[in-house]
Structures are given as structure tokens and as C-alpha cells.
Design an enzyme around this catalytic site. Sequence first.
Site, PDB file in Angstrom:
ATOM      1  CG  ASN A   9      -1.441   1.101   1.343  1.00  0.00           C
ATOM      2  OD1 ASN A   9      -1.849   2.258   0.731  1.00  0.00           O
ATOM      3  ND2 ASN A   9      -2.619   1.672   2.682  1.00  0.00           N
ATOM      4  CD1 TRP A  10       3.381   1.325  -2.926  1.00  0.00           C
ATOM      5  CD2 TRP A  10       3.675   2.482  -4.408  1.00  0.00           C
ATOM      6  NE1 TRP A  10       4.207  -0.157  -4.336  1.00  0.00           N
ATOM      7  CE2 TRP A  10       4.524   0.957  -5.070  1.00  0.00           C
ATOM      8  CE3 TRP A  10       3.643   3.003  -6.133  1.00  0.00           C
ATOM      9  CZ2 TRP A  10       4.154   0.919  -6.216  1.00  0.00           C
ATOM     10  CZ3 TRP A  10       3.633   2.956  -7.197  1.00  0.00           C
ATOM     11  CH2 TRP A  10       4.846   1.621  -6.910  1.00  0.00           C
ATOM     12  CE  LYS A  11      -0.446   3.305   4.824  1.00  0.00           C
ATOM     13  NZ  LYS A  11       0.120   3.553   6.154  1.00  0.00           N
ATOM     14  CG  HIS A  95      -5.778   1.933   5.153  1.00  0.00           C
ATOM     15  ND1 HIS A  95      -5.349   2.936   6.341  1.00  0.00           N
ATOM     16  CD2 HIS A  95      -4.495   1.061   5.335  1.00  0.00           C
ATOM     17  CE1 HIS A  95      -3.802   2.403   6.402  1.00  0.00           C
ATOM     18  NE2 HIS A  95      -3.500   1.599   6.215  1.00  0.00           N
ATOM     19  CD  GLU A  97      -3.110   5.655   6.641  1.00  0.00           C
ATOM     20  OE1 GLU A  97      -3.230   5.638   5.523  1.00  0.00           O
ATOM     21  OE2 GLU A  97      -1.982   4.775   7.215  1.00  0.00           O
ATOM     22  CD  GLU A 166      -3.634  -2.377   7.574  1.00  0.00           C
ATOM     23  OE1 GLU A 166      -2.346  -2.251   6.611  1.00  0.00           O
ATOM     24  OE2 GLU A 166      -3.023  -1.048   7.020  1.00  0.00           O
ATOM     25  N   GLY A 172       2.601   2.808  10.919  1.00  0.00           N
ATOM     26  CA  GLY A 172       3.957   3.705  10.642  1.00  0.00           C
ATOM     27  C   GLY A 172       4.839   3.840  12.352  1.00  0.00           C
ATOM     28  CB  SER A 212       5.666  -1.688  12.403  1.00  0.00           C
ATOM     29  OG  SER A 212       5.292  -0.355  12.146  1.00  0.00           O
ATOM     30  N   GLY A 234       5.044   1.013   4.484  1.00  0.00           N
ATOM     31  CA  GLY A 234       6.305   1.910   4.318  1.00  0.00           C
ATOM     32  C   GLY A 234       7.281   1.151   3.637  1.00  0.00           C
TER      33      GLY A 234
HETATM   34  P1  13P Z   1       2.992   0.055   7.554  1.00  0.00           P
HETATM   35  O1  13P Z   1       3.531  -0.788   7.209  1.00  0.00           O
HETATM   36  O2  13P Z   1       4.212   1.232   6.754  1.00  0.00           O
HETATM   37  O3  13P Z   1       2.970   0.650   8.829  1.00  0.00           O
HETATM   38  O4  13P Z   1       1.362   0.809   7.079  1.00  0.00           O
HETATM   39  C1  13P Z   1       0.922  -0.571   7.208  1.00  0.00           C
HETATM   40  C2  13P Z   1      -0.672  -0.038   6.640  1.00  0.00           C
HETATM   41  O5  13P Z   1      -1.126   0.933   6.553  1.00  0.00           O
HETATM   42  C3  13P Z   1      -0.753  -0.505   5.474  1.00  0.00           C
HETATM   43  O6  13P Z   1      -1.887  -0.382   5.081  1.00  0.00           O
END
Ligand code: 13P
Length: 250
Positions: A9-11, A95, A97, A166, A172, A212, A234
Site C-alpha cells: 500500500n503505497w499510500k 483503510h 486512514e 491492521e 507507521g 510495521s 512503508g
Molecule cells: P506500515 O507498514 O507503514 O506500518 O503501514 C501499514 C499499512 O497501513 C498498510 O496498509
Amino acid sequence: MRKNIVAGNWKMNTVLEEGVELASQVNDLLKETPAKCEVVICVPFTHLVSIKGVIDEPLKLGAENCSEHVKGAYTGEVSASMVKSTGASHVILGHSERRQYFGENNEMLLKKTRLALENGLTPIFCVGEVLEERENGTYNEVVKAQVEALFELTPEEFGKIIIAYEPVWAIGTGKTATSDQAQEMHAHIRKVIAQKYGVEIADNTSILYGGSCKPSNAKELFSKTDVDGGLIGGASLEAESFMGIVKAFD
Ligand code: 13P
């Protein structure tokens, strides 16, 4: 039996040129060393078409969201059919976020999921508790309610969904859930699905862990019975580290 899957997931990262380069690198590495799991990269809308042009099987492509509306006067939105028309096969929905910053709720997420399925996209449906809910012990109920938001789907529809657990406190932050915490929650989610749709559908549902996850902890997390892979933030932004996680299945 269910598939093992590692999805990136590149966000909101990479401009187009960087994204195309990263996708090509992942594609090349996957050709050199074929993966023992399904590999998906979920990328910004703006990158979908270009990236589709530089990757090929077995690497799969997904979006990070889609609209809960079919089409029409929704300025700035991108529909499930538009995502599908780029050649993408997957879409991340719900997600944390998006739930937190864009007010996505269960009702919207059910609509998005239905539209994704109607358009032949595979939803990667995210669930997970916040730190307070982990600490006050309500996390099992919180996640159960998030999964239950999909329980209006038919068994056939639900059978096409990938779940990603998640824990928000692990996203993150560098603070990964322990493999035992992940296993406990994944088994709980599978039980919740089994109670509604039966053991066969529950056993066939891939449940990914996200938060993470990195090459150094992926093997331990994925060794757990009910952890069928990862949704990687990440560490998916660098081809070598993403492939390091994919290789946890070797
Ligand atoms: P990280 O791997 O950066 O913690 O993010 C996880 C995430 O939100 C994947 O959708």
C-alpha cells in the site's frame, strides 16, 4: 485452500516517474525469483494506467480506494468501474486512514465493497482497533463489528474478499503487533466469519496482517496459522525491502 498474499500500500507516496520505476523494479525482481505467494501493489489512482503498462503477470495491481457512488456528479471521486478500466484487479477499502481522516463508515464501506465486487475487483478490506481499544480490552468486539459491516453480502460475494487486520497503533509506528497478538486476532476474525458464513468460507478467506511489517519480522508473523500474508506500507516503497517480505514465504 486460501492464498498467501503480500500486498503493498503505497499510500500518498511517489510522483508518477518514481512510482513507475518502483513498480518496474518489483516486477523485475519477481521475474528473477518467482514468489511463493500472490504479490499485489496498490498505488495512487494517478499511477494505475502507467504502471499497468510496465508490469505483467504474476504481479497484480490495485487501487487504494474507490467511490461509494456508481458515477456522475461527484467531483474528484474515482469509481470502481474506472479503477477496473485501468486494468487493476484489487482495491483497498476501509483503510484506517480513510476511516479516521475521511469519515468512512460501515455504511459507505458496504456500498464501496459491493461496487468493487460488481466491477470484478477484489477488495482488500481493512479492519483494526486503535490503541485505546487495545488497552481497554475492547479490540475483539471492535474488529468483529468492522467485519460484520460486510455481513449483508451473500456468501458468494463474501468469499471474494481479502481481509487485512491492521492494528492502528502499529501502522507507521515501528511498533508491530507480536505474532501471538496477530494470530489471536486473525483466529478471532476467522471465527466471526465462520459463525456467519460457515467454516469453508472462513477457511478460504485470506487474512493479511498490516502494521510495521518488514523483512525482519515478516517470517515470524507469517508463520502463524491464521496469518496469510501482509499489507505493507512503508516497507513497500523500496523494491528490495518489499521483496524481502515476499520472500518470507520461501
Ligand atoms: P506500515 O507498514 O507503514 O506500518 O503501514 C501499514 C499499512 O497501513 C498498510 O496498509
